[in-house]
Motif scaffolding. Structure first.
Motif, short mmCIF file in Angstrom:
data_model
loop_
_atom_site.label_atom_id
_atom_site.label_comp_id
_atom_site.label_asym_id
_atom_site.label_seq_id
_atom_site.Cartn_x
_atom_site.Cartn_y
_atom_site.Cartn_z
N ASN A 133 0.84 -1.21 0.00
CA ASN A 133 0.00 0.00 0.00
C ASN A 133 0.86 1.25 0.00
OD1 ASN A 133 -2.22 -1.60 0.13
ND2 ASN A 133 -2.65 -1.27 2.30
N GLN A 134 1.92 1.21 0.79
CA GLN A 134 2.75 2.41 0.97
C GLN A 134 3.57 2.72 -0.28
OE1 GLN A 134 1.94 3.56 3.82
NE2 GLN A 134 3.17 5.42 3.73
N LEU A 135 4.08 1.64 -0.93
CA LEU A 135 4.95 1.84 -2.10
C LEU A 135 4.14 2.10 -3.37
CD1 LEU A 135 7.53 -1.01 -1.42
CD2 LEU A 135 8.03 1.43 -1.44
N GLY A 136 2.96 1.47 -3.45
CA GLY A 136 2.15 1.60 -4.66
C GLY A 136 2.75 0.89 -5.87
N TRP A 137 3.64 -0.09 -5.63
CA TRP A 137 4.25 -0.87 -6.72
C TRP A 137 3.29 -2.00 -7.13
CZ3 TRP A 137 9.93 -2.07 -4.71
CH2 TRP A 137 10.62 -0.87 -4.56
N PRO A 138 3.55 -2.64 -8.29
CA PRO A 138 2.73 -3.81 -8.65
C PRO A 138 2.87 -4.90 -7.60
CG PRO A 138 4.17 -3.14 -10.47
CD PRO A 138 4.58 -2.33 -9.29
N ARG A 139 1.82 -5.65 -7.38
CA ARG A 139 1.85 -6.65 -6.30
C ARG A 139 2.93 -7.70 -6.51
NH1 ARG A 139 -2.92 -11.23 -6.90
NH2 ARG A 139 -2.93 -11.31 -9.16
N LYS A 140 3.30 -7.96 -7.75
CA LYS A 140 4.30 -9.01 -8.01
C LYS A 140 5.69 -8.61 -7.51
CE LYS A 140 5.71 -7.80 -12.72
NZ LYS A 140 5.95 -8.41 -14.02
N ARG A 141 5.91 -7.30 -7.25
CA ARG A 141 7.23 -6.83 -6.82
C ARG A 141 7.32 -6.58 -5.32
NH1 ARG A 141 8.08 -1.74 -9.86
NH2 ARG A 141 9.73 -1.42 -8.32
N VAL A 142 6.23 -6.82 -4.60
CA VAL A 142 6.27 -6.63 -3.13
C VAL A 142 5.81 -7.94 -2.48
CG1 VAL A 142 5.48 -5.23 -1.20
CG2 VAL A 142 5.75 -4.18 -3.45
N ILE A 267 -9.89 -15.74 -2.29
CA ILE A 267 -9.48 -14.81 -1.21
C ILE A 267 -9.20 -13.45 -1.85
CG2 ILE A 267 -7.64 -14.29 0.47
CD1 ILE A 267 -7.47 -17.39 0.89
N HIS A 268 -9.75 -12.41 -1.24
CA HIS A 268 -9.65 -11.08 -1.82
C HIS A 268 -8.95 -10.12 -0.87
CE1 HIS A 268 -12.52 -11.98 -5.10
NE2 HIS A 268 -12.92 -12.88 -4.22
N ASP A 269 -8.00 -9.35 -1.41
CA ASP A 269 -7.39 -8.21 -0.73
C ASP A 269 -6.75 -8.56 0.61
OD1 ASP A 269 -6.71 -5.55 -0.87
OD2 ASP A 269 -8.39 -4.92 0.38
N ILE A 270 -5.99 -9.64 0.62
CA ILE A 270 -5.23 -9.99 1.82
C ILE A 270 -3.91 -10.61 1.37
CG2 ILE A 270 -5.93 -12.39 2.40
CD1 ILE A 270 -6.28 -9.52 4.85
N CYS A 271 -2.82 -10.34 2.08
CA CYS A 271 -1.53 -10.96 1.75
C CYS A 271 -1.34 -12.23 2.55
CB CYS A 271 -0.37 -10.00 2.07
SG CYS A 271 -0.17 -8.66 0.91
N LEU A 272 -1.11 -13.32 1.87
CA LEU A 272 -0.72 -14.57 2.54
C LEU A 272 0.02 -15.43 1.52
CD1 LEU A 272 -2.97 -16.58 1.28
CD2 LEU A 272 -4.26 -16.10 3.32
N SER A 273 0.51 -16.59 1.98
CA SER A 273 1.36 -17.40 1.12
C SER A 273 0.61 -18.48 0.37
CB SER A 273 2.46 -18.08 1.96
OG SER A 273 3.36 -17.12 2.43
N VAL A 274 0.90 -18.54 -0.92
CA VAL A 274 0.44 -19.62 -1.79
C VAL A 274 1.61 -19.94 -2.73
CG1 VAL A 274 -2.03 -19.04 -1.71
CG2 VAL A 274 -0.57 -17.94 -3.42
N PRO A 275 1.58 -21.08 -3.43
CA PRO A 275 2.71 -21.38 -4.32
C PRO A 275 2.75 -20.37 -5.48
CG PRO A 275 1.34 -23.33 -3.95
CD PRO A 275 0.59 -22.17 -3.40
N CYS A 276 3.93 -19.80 -5.71
CA CYS A 276 4.09 -18.79 -6.76
C CYS A 276 5.31 -19.14 -7.60
CB CYS A 276 4.33 -17.42 -6.16
SG CYS A 276 2.95 -16.79 -5.21
N ILE A 277 5.23 -18.83 -8.89
CA ILE A 277 6.41 -18.98 -9.75
C ILE A 277 7.20 -17.67 -9.66
CG2 ILE A 277 7.25 -19.41 -12.10
CD1 ILE A 277 4.62 -20.94 -12.61
N ILE A 278 8.47 -17.81 -9.25
CA ILE A 278 9.30 -16.62 -8.97
C ILE A 278 10.41 -16.48 -10.01
CG2 ILE A 278 10.77 -15.50 -7.23
CD1 ILE A 278 8.01 -15.97 -6.15
N GLY A 279 10.49 -15.27 -10.56
CA GLY A 279 11.56 -14.95 -11.52
C GLY A 279 12.11 -13.56 -11.24
N ASN A 280 12.81 -12.98 -12.23
CA ASN A 280 13.50 -11.71 -11.92
C ASN A 280 12.59 -10.50 -11.84
OD1 ASN A 280 13.05 -11.36 -14.60
ND2 ASN A 280 15.20 -11.28 -15.22
N THR A 281 11.31 -10.68 -12.15
CA THR A 281 10.38 -9.56 -11.94
C THR A 281 9.53 -9.78 -10.68
OG1 THR A 281 8.76 -10.62 -13.38
CG2 THR A 281 10.20 -8.96 -14.40
N GLY A 282 9.87 -10.79 -9.91
CA GLY A 282 9.10 -11.10 -8.70
C GLY A 282 8.19 -12.29 -8.97
N VAL A 283 6.91 -12.14 -8.59
CA VAL A 283 5.97 -13.26 -8.82
C VAL A 283 5.50 -13.22 -10.27
CG1 VAL A 283 3.71 -14.22 -8.22
CG2 VAL A 283 5.20 -13.33 -6.41
#
Ligand code: NAD
Length: 315
Positions: A133-142, A267-283
């Motif tokens: 919220n504070q950074l306003g970056w795309p979610r894949k980078r935070v 699930i809407h609008d909450i941060c938690l862990s699920v399996p993600c494919i990670i590369g150099n742009t984040g998720v």
């Protein structure tokens, strides 16, 4: 062809931040590591101690820095935070760390960085959301380190129980990095054989009771370690090194990092862990696995717990 220089900024020179740097130095993945902390004396001491081991690791510069270093960093790792003081309640600690993370994000934001940010400070899911919220970056980078550590604990304990190399045991902890976390047993497999099928063949234990016991031990690990020695830092340092490698080497690895869900797993609008494919742009992609009904319900309950924590923080 000239090799691209890689730079990591670590904010927080405590046990977690410095153990991560120590592990990262051995990998040869980065050319520059910058350390920032409000305690400048501690930064100097940690850097002197780390750089005097330079003869034994691949070439890397470790130096003190400031927030302008975030501008051209590939990765920013936030481990800064306060520890619980005597008499301080958990909600008070959460608010204290939220205030710290908010002030750090304001400084990072002014740098116009294209880095991926990894939140580590606890409560990690809530603070990942706050940073986003504070950074306003795309979610894949935070992202938050989330349950990468808890997943490692689960794989280790299962491997010990089954007598199989941890690297051949694939199982995931999802949800909150905390008490409401969920073991996704339906996704667990040993080198391609589903855990359920493996247990049916093996018949070496009461598998249901054993899984419950392992899950309890995974969930209670941090409490025990903190009780024995005050804090946890080795396994989280290695977990952060693993996430960093996936990003810096563009590995497309699947890791259970924490990120903002926008309808995935219902699930809407909450941060938690699920399996993600990670590369150099984040998720790069969220993997939406077909969980069992019980697991899906437990994941939603975990999201509910996190929503309550989030609603108590003053922004
Ligand atoms: P620590 O007390 O050893 O270090 C924290 C550091 O943060 C200190 O050096 C302090 O000076 C610094 N700091 C405080 N406010 C700051 C600010 N505004 N700007 C810059 N630096 C600041 O703590 P630790 O053991 O390294 O743990 C750090 C955090 O990581 C804690 O919140 C802990 O709960 C968390 N943690 C998370 C996981 C996980 O899996 N996510 C695992 C272990 C620990």
């Amino acid at each position: 062809m000239q090799k691209q220089e890689r730079k990591v900024v670590v904010i927080g020179a405590g046990s977690v931040g410095t153990t991560y740097i120590y592990a990262l130095m051995h990998t040869g993945l980065v050319q520059e590591i910058v350390l920032i902390d409000i305690d400048e004396k501690k930064v100097m001491g940690e850097i002197m101690d780390l750089e005097q081991g330079m003869a034994f690791v691949p070439p890397v510069e470790v130096r003190p820095g400031d927030y302008s270093d975030c501008a051209d960093a590939n990765l920013i790792v936030v481990t800064a935070g306060a520890k619980q003081k005597p008499g301080q309640s958990r909600p008070e600690l959460i608010q204290c760390n939220a205030d710290i993370v908010k002030s750090i994000c304001d400084k990072i934001k002014s740098c116009d960085s294209q880095a991926v940010l990894i939140m580590v400070t606890n409560p990690v899911d809530t603070l990942t959301h706050l940073a986003l919220n504070q950074l306003g970056w795309p979610r894949k980078r935070v992202i938050g380190s989330g349950t990468v550590l808890d997943t490692a604990r689960l794989r280790y304990m299962l491997s010990r129980h089954c007598g199989i190399d941890t690297r051949n045991v694939h199982a995931y902890i999802l949800g909150e990095h905390g008490d409401s976390e969920v073991a996704a047993w339906s996704m667990a497999h040993l080198a391609g054989i589903s855990l359920k099928h493996y247990c049916a063949i093996c018949q070496g234990c009461d598998s249901r009771a054993e899984h419950e016991d392992i899950m309890r031990r995974v969930r209670d690990s941090a409490y025990h370690i903190i009780d024995y020695k005050g804090s946890t830092f080795y396994a989280i340092g290695l977990s952060l090194t693993r996430i960093s490698a996936a990003i810096l080497r563009n590995e497309h690895s699947i890791l259970t990092v924490s990120l903002l869900l926008q309808g995935e797993y219902d699930i809407h609008d909450i941060c938690l862990s699920v399996p993600c494919i990670i590369g150099n742009t984040g998720v790069e992609r969220i993997v939406t696995a077909g969980l069992s009904e019980d697991e899906q319900a437990a994941l939603k309950a975990s999201a509910k717990t996190l929503r309550e924590v989030m609603s108590n923080i003053k922004f």
